[in-house]
Write a protein that holds these residues in place. Structure first.
Motif, mmCIF file in Angstrom:
data_model
loop_
_atom_site.group_PDB
_atom_site.id
_atom_site.type_symbol
_atom_site.label_atom_id
_atom_site.label_comp_id
_atom_site.label_asym_id
_atom_site.label_seq_id
_atom_site.Cartn_x
_atom_site.Cartn_y
_atom_site.Cartn_z
ATOM 1 N N ILE A 93 37.350 57.387 44.909
ATOM 2 C CA ILE A 93 37.833 56.436 43.788
ATOM 3 C C ILE A 93 38.647 55.395 44.417
ATOM 4 C CG2 ILE A 93 39.582 56.681 42.100
ATOM 5 C CD1 ILE A 93 39.290 59.362 41.630
ATOM 6 N N SER A 94 39.320 55.573 45.431
ATOM 7 C CA SER A 94 40.064 54.367 46.217
ATOM 8 C C SER A 94 38.900 53.314 46.611
ATOM 9 C CB SER A 94 41.012 54.895 47.346
ATOM 10 O OG SER A 94 40.135 55.368 48.328
ATOM 11 N N THR A 95 37.761 53.830 47.159
ATOM 12 C CA THR A 95 36.774 52.831 47.636
ATOM 13 C C THR A 95 36.235 52.380 46.445
ATOM 14 O OG1 THR A 95 36.349 54.599 49.418
ATOM 15 C CG2 THR A 95 34.343 52.705 48.894
ATOM 16 N N ALA A 96 35.917 52.943 45.350
ATOM 17 C CA ALA A 96 35.240 52.305 44.303
ATOM 18 C C ALA A 96 36.228 51.151 43.630
ATOM 19 C CB ALA A 96 34.813 53.302 43.083
ATOM 20 N N VAL A 97 37.509 51.559 43.548
ATOM 21 C CA VAL A 97 38.541 50.412 43.104
ATOM 22 C C VAL A 97 38.606 49.287 43.805
ATOM 23 C CG1 VAL A 97 41.084 50.225 42.342
ATOM 24 C CG2 VAL A 97 40.234 52.488 41.831
ATOM 25 N N THR A 98 38.739 49.669 45.238
ATOM 26 C CA THR A 98 38.533 48.558 46.138
ATOM 27 C C THR A 98 37.531 47.639 45.935
ATOM 28 O OG1 THR A 98 40.051 50.091 47.589
ATOM 29 C CG2 THR A 98 38.990 48.039 48.861
ATOM 30 N N TRP A 99 36.254 48.222 46.075
ATOM 31 C CA TRP A 99 35.263 47.506 45.936
ATOM 32 C C TRP A 99 35.197 46.628 44.766
ATOM 33 C CZ3 TRP A 99 30.921 46.795 42.628
ATOM 34 C CH2 TRP A 99 29.473 46.331 43.189
ATOM 35 N N PHE A 100 35.421 47.121 43.473
ATOM 36 C CA PHE A 100 35.457 46.164 42.298
ATOM 37 C C PHE A 100 36.577 44.818 42.379
ATOM 38 C CE2 PHE A 100 33.318 49.927 40.488
ATOM 39 C CZ PHE A 100 32.476 49.175 39.549
ATOM 40 N N GLN A 101 37.573 45.648 43.084
ATOM 41 C CA GLN A 101 38.883 44.378 43.328
ATOM 42 C C GLN A 101 38.284 43.378 44.096
ATOM 43 O OE1 GLN A 101 41.817 44.365 41.425
ATOM 44 N NE2 GLN A 101 42.100 42.343 42.416
ATOM 45 N N VAL A 102 37.664 43.559 45.302
ATOM 46 C CA VAL A 102 37.376 42.878 46.351
ATOM 47 C C VAL A 102 36.108 41.836 45.612
ATOM 48 C CG1 VAL A 102 35.969 42.433 48.465
ATOM 49 C CG2 VAL A 102 37.953 44.218 48.233
ATOM 50 N N ARG A 103 35.164 42.499 44.766
ATOM 51 C CA ARG A 103 34.113 41.838 44.393
ATOM 52 C C ARG A 103 34.797 40.709 43.391
ATOM 53 N NH1 ARG A 103 28.793 44.098 41.144
ATOM 54 N NH2 ARG A 103 28.291 42.130 40.291
ATOM 55 N N GLN A 104 35.920 41.285 42.555
ATOM 56 C CA GLN A 104 36.445 40.086 41.701
ATOM 57 C C GLN A 104 37.135 38.862 42.244
ATOM 58 O OE1 GLN A 104 36.312 40.089 38.183
ATOM 59 N NE2 GLN A 104 37.323 38.192 38.196
ATOM 60 N N ASP A 105 37.787 39.393 43.450
ATOM 61 C CA ASP A 105 38.419 38.226 44.226
ATOM 62 C C ASP A 105 37.336 37.360 44.806
ATOM 63 O OD1 ASP A 105 40.721 39.347 43.520
ATOM 64 O OD2 ASP A 105 40.958 40.562 45.422
ATOM 65 N N VAL A 106 36.336 38.045 45.567
ATOM 66 C CA VAL A 106 35.332 37.045 46.046
ATOM 67 C C VAL A 106 34.593 36.205 45.086
ATOM 68 C CG1 VAL A 106 33.043 37.184 47.406
ATOM 69 C CG2 VAL A 106 35.057 38.635 47.934
ATOM 70 N N ASN A 107 34.387 36.675 43.982
ATOM 71 C CA ASN A 107 33.566 35.975 43.121
ATOM 72 C C ASN A 107 34.417 34.828 42.382
ATOM 73 O OD1 ASN A 107 31.117 37.245 42.721
ATOM 74 N ND2 ASN A 107 31.936 38.675 41.208
ATOM 75 N N ASP A 108 35.738 35.105 42.475
ATOM 76 C CA ASP A 108 36.800 34.011 42.143
ATOM 77 C C ASP A 108 36.806 33.082 43.096
ATOM 78 O OD1 ASP A 108 37.260 35.431 39.842
ATOM 79 O OD2 ASP A 108 39.117 36.200 40.406
ATOM 80 N N VAL A 109 36.840 33.467 44.238
ATOM 81 C CA VAL A 109 37.094 32.205 45.294
ATOM 82 C C VAL A 109 35.803 31.471 45.648
ATOM 83 C CG1 VAL A 109 37.125 32.077 48.040
ATOM 84 C CG2 VAL A 109 38.581 33.661 46.821
ATOM 85 N N PHE A 110 34.509 32.077 45.561
ATOM 86 C CA PHE A 110 33.284 31.324 45.719
ATOM 87 C C PHE A 110 33.214 30.340 44.485
ATOM 88 C CE2 PHE A 110 31.883 34.343 48.916
ATOM 89 C CZ PHE A 110 31.817 33.534 49.920
ATOM 90 N N ASP A 111 33.469 30.944 43.308
ATOM 91 C CA ASP A 111 33.476 30.082 42.087
ATOM 92 C C ASP A 111 34.329 28.696 42.080
ATOM 93 O OD1 ASP A 111 31.459 31.673 41.013
ATOM 94 O OD2 ASP A 111 32.870 32.694 39.425
ATOM 95 N N ALA A 112 35.357 29.294 42.687
ATOM 96 C CA ALA A 112 36.291 28.076 42.847
ATOM 97 C C ALA A 112 35.833 26.971 44.063
ATOM 98 C CB ALA A 112 37.611 28.453 43.286
ATOM 99 N N GLN A 113 34.947 27.435 44.950
ATOM 100 C CA GLN A 113 34.371 26.677 46.139
ATOM 101 C C GLN A 113 33.194 25.782 45.280
ATOM 102 O OE1 GLN A 113 33.156 29.093 49.231
ATOM 103 N NE2 GLN A 113 35.370 29.005 50.321
ATOM 104 N N GLN A 114 32.602 26.598 44.395
ATOM 105 C CA GLN A 114 31.432 25.675 43.916
ATOM 106 C C GLN A 114 32.015 24.787 42.850
ATOM 107 O OE1 GLN A 114 29.172 29.690 42.900
ATOM 108 N NE2 GLN A 114 27.771 27.980 42.342
ATOM 109 N N ILE A 115 32.920 24.988 42.023
ATOM 110 C CA ILE A 115 33.540 24.036 41.014
ATOM 111 C C ILE A 115 33.946 22.842 42.019
ATOM 112 C CG2 ILE A 115 35.458 23.767 39.581
ATOM 113 C CD1 ILE A 115 34.920 26.227 38.585
#
Length: 457
Positions: free
Chosen positions: A27-49
């Protein structure tokens, strides 16, 4: 599941905690994976913008007019040193003509004239790209900044599982630690089990309670209380058997002697009748002794009373006086009943209480001189049975109530169990028995009193 419930506590704890640790890890791995995915997407989206905004704020007019696009692309290729899937851009005019790109994947962007993010494929590539579209210069130019979706996913997996492998590698050590801790903490239970398995059937010694967890200490305390009660019961039974054997030996011996006398009487009718009369008295005494022994044995086996009823003392005492009236008349003894104050309603067993009072009144009838008066007085908190006999000397008074004890010089038949029965019935009802001499002002004994204190002990 049923089979797991039937296994040992140690195995159940190990299996349950191991599965719990594994589930928590997943469960902790799944929660971490979703959280990191959200953070990484936010960072790369910000880079693209940010990249699109930087390109929009640059002097695109001079770049696009003064130089040919292929010359700009050629220069960009010389300075590129990053993964071409990490980030790519392209600039189109409003008609979809490619004006400028990063020189690689940007050239393959498929023109889509809209604003914001989109997910689409590019030419000569089946992978999905996330592309940000930004119209500038009043829509004359459209900037597109894209990134491959798989690139993001690979980076997320590297970040998450690069850290989680440490937890995965430590999981066997965690399970081993769980097994060791559980085995160590359950060792006191195993030691108690060994003590119980090695005990002899007649061993009633207490179990050791040192270094025991507080969770199992009540169980051990209850076992020790059980052993104490068992030891007391065994001691009581041994003493009872020994006393009964000793007390029955005398009347049985007397019965045998009287039987032999009757057999040797021959033609002597008087001797035979005397022997038969003594034989009858001996049988009566033996019957009374056996009856009292059985009564006392049943009372000793009772831990508490069941099927209690409301006690009506006045009716109970009046009934007993009627039963013992003729026995008292034979000795010219008067029975009187004085109800001073009725006790409050109480619960008990009328049969046992009648037996208790009958023994006390019967003792007074037997051991009072002829012509005495026995008075039963009922108060709110006690019952007093008084007589005007000779009382009991101090040495015998302290021993009254002991089993099979009879004061010296008594001619009346008895076994010395009557007061023991009275004491046991009183204890079962939470009453107190008190025996005392009645004295006058000068301290001379003028009677004997048996008190039953009805207040709780």
């Amino acid at each position: 599941m049923n089979r797991l419930k039937q296994t040992s506590l140690r195995a159940r704890l190990i299996v349950t905690l191991s599965l719990t640790a594994l589930v928590i890890w997943l469960i902790s791995t799944a929660v971490t994976w979703f959280q990191v995915r959200q953070d990484v997407n936010d960072v790369f989206d910000a880079q693209q913008i940010l990249l699109a905004q930087r390109l929009a704020s640059a002097n695109l007019h001079n770049t696009l007019i003064a130089r040919a696009p292929h010359d700009v692309n050629k220069q960009l290729k010389k300075v590129r040193h990053y993964d071409d899937d990490a980030l790519a851009f392209a600039i189109f005019n409003q008609h979809g003509t490619l004006l400028l790109s990063d020189g690689n994947n940007g050239e393959n962007f498929i023109f889509a004239p809209h604003s914001g993010f989109s997910i689409s494929a590019i030419r000569d590539d089946d992978d999905q790209w996330r592309i940000f579209w930004l119209p500038v210069n009043q829509g004359k130019w459209i900037i597109a900044v894209g990134q491959e979706v798989d690139y993001r996913d690979d980076l997320i997996n590297q970040m998450v599982f690069g850290q989680m492998w440490i937890w995965l590698a430590s999981l066997p050590f965690l399970l081993a630690m769980l097994i060791w801790v559980i085995s160590r903490e359950l060792r006191p239970l195993k030691q108690v089990n060994v003590q119980l398995m090695q005990r002899r059937p007649d061993d009633t010694s207490l179990l050791a309670t040192e270094h025991l967890p507080t969770e199992i200490l009540p169980l051990i305390d209850n076992l020790n209380h059980f052993f104490e009660r068992t030891a007391a019961m065994l001691l009581r039974e041994r003493r009872f058997t020994s006393d009964a054997a000793h007390e029955l030996r005398s009347p049985l011996t007397a019965l045998r002697i009287q039987t032999e006398v009757a057999q040797m009487a021959g033609e002597d009718i008087l001797m035979r009748e005397q022997a038969l009369q003594n034989l009858t008295l001996g049988i009566d005494r033996a019957s009374q002794l056996i009856e009292q022994l059985l009564t006392l044995s049943r009372l000793d086996s009772l831990a508490e009373l069941v099927e209690k009823e409301v006690i009506h003392w006045d009716a109970l005492i009046s009934s007993l006086i009627g039963e013992l009236y003729f026995a008292a008349q034979k000795r010219q003894i008067a029975l009187e009943f004085e109800c001073k104050t009725s006790p409050p309603p109480q619960q008990g067993q009328p049969f046992l209480l009648a037996l208790m009072l009958r023994n006390l009144i019967d003792n007074a009838i037997r051991y009072c001189p002829e012509g005495s008066t026995i008075t039963i007085k009922l108060y709110a908190d006690r019952i007093a049975i008084e007589d005007n006999g000779n009382g009991v000397n101090d040495a015998d008074l302290v021993k009254l109530g002991q089993r099979f004890y009879r004061p010296a010089g008594q001619n009346e038949k008895g076994s010395g169990l009557g007061l023991s029965i009275v004491q046991r019935i009183a204890i079962l009802h939470d009453y107190q028995l008190r025996l005392e001499n009645v004295t006058d002002k000068e301290g001379y004994i003028k009677g004997f009193r048996s008190l039953i204190l009805l207040n709780k002990i």
